[in-house]
Design a protein around this motif. Sequence first.
Motif, PDB file in Angstrom:
ATOM      1  N   VAL A 191      -9.626 -11.880   9.135  1.00 40.92           N
ATOM      2  CA  VAL A 191      -8.715 -10.750   8.915  1.00 40.92           C
ATOM      3  C   VAL A 191      -7.287 -11.274   8.929  1.00 40.92           C
ATOM      4  N   MET A 192      -6.472 -10.790   7.996  1.00 40.38           N
ATOM      5  CA  MET A 192      -5.058 -11.148   7.960  1.00 40.38           C
ATOM      6  C   MET A 192      -4.245  -9.868   7.715  1.00 40.38           C
ATOM      7  N   ALA A 193      -2.951  -9.935   7.915  1.00 42.03           N
ATOM      8  CA  ALA A 193      -2.086  -8.789   7.620  1.00 42.03           C
ATOM      9  C   ALA A 193      -1.370  -9.049   6.305  1.00 42.03           C
ATOM     10  N   ALA A 194      -1.042  -7.986   5.583  1.00 42.27           N
ATOM     11  CA  ALA A 194      -0.330  -8.129   4.317  1.00 42.27           C
ATOM     12  C   ALA A 194       0.565  -6.925   4.079  1.00 42.27           C
ATOM     13  N   ALA A 195       1.821  -7.205   3.786  1.00 40.89           N
ATOM     14  CA  ALA A 195       2.736  -6.115   3.430  1.00 40.89           C
ATOM     15  C   ALA A 195       2.694  -5.861   1.933  1.00 40.89           C
ATOM     16  N   TRP A 196       2.167  -6.814   1.171  1.00 43.78           N
ATOM     17  CA  TRP A 196       2.276  -6.761  -0.283  1.00 43.78           C
ATOM     18  C   TRP A 196       0.958  -6.343  -0.925  1.00 43.78           C
ATOM     19  N   SER A 197       0.877  -5.068  -1.248  1.00 50.89           N
ATOM     20  CA  SER A 197      -0.271  -4.528  -1.965  1.00 50.89           C
ATOM     21  C   SER A 197       0.190  -3.299  -2.722  1.00 50.89           C
ATOM     22  N   MET A 198      -0.594  -2.907  -3.713  1.00 48.04           N
ATOM     23  CA  MET A 198      -0.292  -1.663  -4.440  1.00 48.04           C
ATOM     24  C   MET A 198      -1.507  -1.245  -5.246  1.00 48.04           C
ATOM     25  N   PRO A 199      -1.646   0.062  -5.507  1.00 49.11           N
ATOM     26  CA  PRO A 199      -2.659   0.488  -6.470  1.00 49.11           C
ATOM     27  C   PRO A 199      -2.188   0.078  -7.867  1.00 49.11           C
ATOM     28  N   VAL A 200      -3.118  -0.104  -8.787  1.00 48.89           N
ATOM     29  CA  VAL A 200      -2.736  -0.315 -10.185  1.00 48.89           C
ATOM     30  C   VAL A 200      -3.423   0.704 -11.104  1.00 48.89           C
ATOM     31  N   GLU A 201      -4.393   1.453 -10.559  1.00 46.85           N
ATOM     32  CA  GLU A 201      -5.083   2.446 -11.368  1.00 46.85           C
ATOM     33  C   GLU A 201      -5.783   3.434 -10.428  1.00 46.85           C
ATOM     34  N   ARG A 214      -5.100   6.621  -3.505  1.00 45.67           N
ATOM     35  CA  ARG A 214      -4.110   7.376  -2.716  1.00 45.67           C
ATOM     36  C   ARG A 214      -3.929   6.815  -1.312  1.00 45.67           C
ATOM     37  N   LEU A 215      -4.937   6.080  -0.856  1.00 49.40           N
ATOM     38  CA  LEU A 215      -4.841   5.502   0.494  1.00 49.40           C
ATOM     39  C   LEU A 215      -3.734   4.457   0.573  1.00 49.40           C
ATOM     40  N   LEU A 216      -3.353   3.888  -0.596  1.00 51.96           N
ATOM     41  CA  LEU A 216      -2.315   2.843  -0.608  1.00 51.96           C
ATOM     42  C   LEU A 216      -1.057   3.286  -1.349  1.00 51.96           C
ATOM     43  N   ASN A 217      -1.036   4.514  -1.831  1.00 54.64           N
ATOM     44  CA  ASN A 217       0.043   4.982  -2.705  1.00 54.64           C
ATOM     45  C   ASN A 217       1.426   4.935  -2.062  1.00 54.64           C
ATOM     46  N   HIS A 218       1.475   5.101  -0.753  1.00 57.63           N
ATOM     47  CA  HIS A 218       2.761   5.200  -0.040  1.00 57.63           C
ATOM     48  C   HIS A 218       3.246   3.849   0.495  1.00 57.63           C
ATOM     49  N   HIS A 273       5.635   7.870  -1.621  1.00 60.14           N
ATOM     50  CA  HIS A 273       5.006   8.998  -2.320  1.00 60.14           C
ATOM     51  C   HIS A 273       3.549   9.208  -1.933  1.00 60.14           C
ATOM     52  N   LEU A 274       3.234  10.427  -1.505  1.00 58.89           N
ATOM     53  CA  LEU A 274       1.848  10.778  -1.201  1.00 58.89           C
ATOM     54  C   LEU A 274       1.142  11.316  -2.434  1.00 58.89           C
ATOM     55  N   GLY A 275       1.892  11.946  -3.321  1.00 53.87           N
ATOM     56  CA  GLY A 275       1.302  12.543  -4.514  1.00 53.87           C
ATOM     57  C   GLY A 275       1.926  13.908  -4.779  1.00 53.87           C
ATOM     58  N   ALA A 276       1.969  14.301  -6.084  1.00 52.13           N
ATOM     59  CA  ALA A 276       2.392  15.646  -6.474  1.00 52.13           C
ATOM     60  C   ALA A 276       3.773  16.039  -5.943  1.00 52.13           C
ATOM     61  N   GLY A 277       4.679  15.056  -5.857  1.00 49.09           N
ATOM     62  CA  GLY A 277       6.050  15.384  -5.456  1.00 49.09           C
ATOM     63  C   GLY A 277       6.257  15.475  -3.963  1.00 49.09           C
ATOM     64  N   ALA A 292      16.206 -10.702  -1.484  1.00 48.66           N
ATOM     65  CA  ALA A 292      15.975  -9.578  -2.397  1.00 48.66           C
ATOM     66  C   ALA A 292      14.590  -8.954  -2.241  1.00 48.66           C
ATOM     67  N   SER A 293      13.558  -9.785  -2.009  1.00 50.97           N
ATOM     68  CA  SER A 293      12.206  -9.223  -1.898  1.00 50.97           C
ATOM     69  C   SER A 293      12.068  -8.308  -0.676  1.00 50.97           C
ATOM     70  N   ARG A 294      12.930  -8.527   0.324  1.00 49.38           N
ATOM     71  CA  ARG A 294      12.880  -7.657   1.507  1.00 49.38           C
ATOM     72  C   ARG A 294      13.209  -6.204   1.187  1.00 49.38           C
ATOM     73  N   LEU A 295      13.909  -6.000   0.086  1.00 47.32           N
ATOM     74  CA  LEU A 295      14.275  -4.631  -0.300  1.00 47.32           C
ATOM     75  C   LEU A 295      13.038  -3.805  -0.641  1.00 47.32           C
ATOM     76  N   LEU A 296      11.934  -4.486  -1.015  1.00 46.10           N
ATOM     77  CA  LEU A 296      10.706  -3.766  -1.395  1.00 46.10           C
ATOM     78  C   LEU A 296       9.558  -4.012  -0.420  1.00 46.10           C
ATOM     79  N   ASN A 297       9.803  -4.780   0.624  1.00 43.75           N
ATOM     80  CA  ASN A 297       8.735  -5.234   1.520  1.00 43.75           C
ATOM     81  C   ASN A 297       7.979  -4.095   2.196  1.00 43.75           C
ATOM     82  N   HIS A 298       8.685  -2.986   2.441  1.00 42.40           N
ATOM     83  CA  HIS A 298       8.092  -1.878   3.207  1.00 42.40           C
ATOM     84  C   HIS A 298       7.449  -0.823   2.317  1.00 42.40           C
ATOM     85  N   GLY A 299       7.331  -1.127   1.000  1.00 41.32           N
ATOM     86  CA  GLY A 299       6.556  -0.244   0.125  1.00 41.32           C
ATOM     87  C   GLY A 299       7.207   1.057  -0.301  1.00 41.32           C
ATOM     88  N   PRO A 300       8.527   1.042  -0.560  1.00 43.73           N
ATOM     89  CA  PRO A 300       9.185   2.303  -0.934  1.00 43.73           C
ATOM     90  C   PRO A 300       8.854   2.739  -2.354  1.00 43.73           C
TER      91      PRO A 300
END
Lengths: 196, 196
Positions: free
Chosen positions: A36-46, A14-18, B174-178, B12-20
């Motif tokens: 240490v580096m910065a990254a915009a590209w990450s996501m949970p997978v499970e 949940r820390l990365l969900n948003h 999304h934080l969770g649960a809507g 195109a990848s910029r459309l998702l860069n900010h984690g929507p």
Amino acid sequence: MSRFTPVALAHASRLLNHGPTILITSLDPQSGRANVMAAAWSMPVEFTPPRIAIVVDKNTWSRELIERSGQFGIVVAGAGFADQTWAVGSHCGRDGDKFSRFGIHAVTGPVLGLPLIEDGCSAWLECRLLDEPGAQQKYDTLFGEVVSAAADERAFINGRWRTDIAPELRSLHHLGAGTFLTTGGEITARPVMESP
Amino acid sequence: MSRFTPVALAHASRLLNHGPTILITSLDPQSGRANVMAAAWSMPVEFTPPRIAIVVDKNTWSRELIERSGQFGIVVAGAGFADQTWAVGSHCGRDGDKFSRFGIHAVTGPVLGLPLIEDGCSAWLECRLLDEPGAQQKYDTLFGEVVSAAADERAFINGRWRTDIAPELRSLHHLGAGTFLTTGGEITARPVMESP
């Protein structure tokens, strides 16, 4: 001062969900040097077990350290940490320790001993690298399993992000070229009237 | 009314860069039935060629359609579309067409013919599924290459998200649960004073 408390592993994804911009930390297993580096590209997978994916270019020093050590840290930067996030994202750690160079205080992860950041940040996770060579080589995508996590209780508590989070601890969402969006208001979805 | 114009593939990848939070669309290659689901878990993995990763559970109907057709659509939902986003995320398309059920108007993608959404949304991308069976089976992570993209010019223009974006077109996180965060203010990083 940060006020970090442990986050249950079942809540770690949940820390990365948003979709926040994160910092990725690593440690040279031979010399003990930290990076240490910065990254915009990450996501949970499970959620359970807590697993995440990050994208780290194969030319970076972080990538080399992560592959050699088999582990990496993730830090969720706060809005007040935007300058440092951009700084560590636009300089290479091979040229000198970015923690001391940019005045960033590191704490030590409890399970893997990774360098992590609390001041100015809202959460951190320690991860073990999972073996997935195809995605790693072709798409620079590294999968990891979270083995410990903690968050500033002013930002995330009882497994949830707080609605009354302080502005400087809100997450960053990178648009490009050092410009970030911070988060604003909260919306809770209502049921949609269904067609008959 | 939406005002969509094409987005160059290099942007195109910029459309998702900010984690929507996004909507994932798909099409049954046999029956022509369309489906749409919500997903918080996605990220770019490359700018050129534009490639992205999404997480789609192997038990979903979307996953079945994506694997059978070898393609999927991505729609960036606007804040004004939160209710519909949650609705399509909490119902299964096997039980009936979610577009008609929730009153969502689909447009047809120009390259792959995928169902896409413009009203209430800020951008869409058509993607070809890339072959990466390891990550797909183990981590439900699907890689795709973007073959066409477009955005509402009130949200994204000349390869950049606008700072004066209308509140209803701001992205959802999304934080969770809507419950979602929307985006707030913009921050531009300043140089950090370096230690000598």
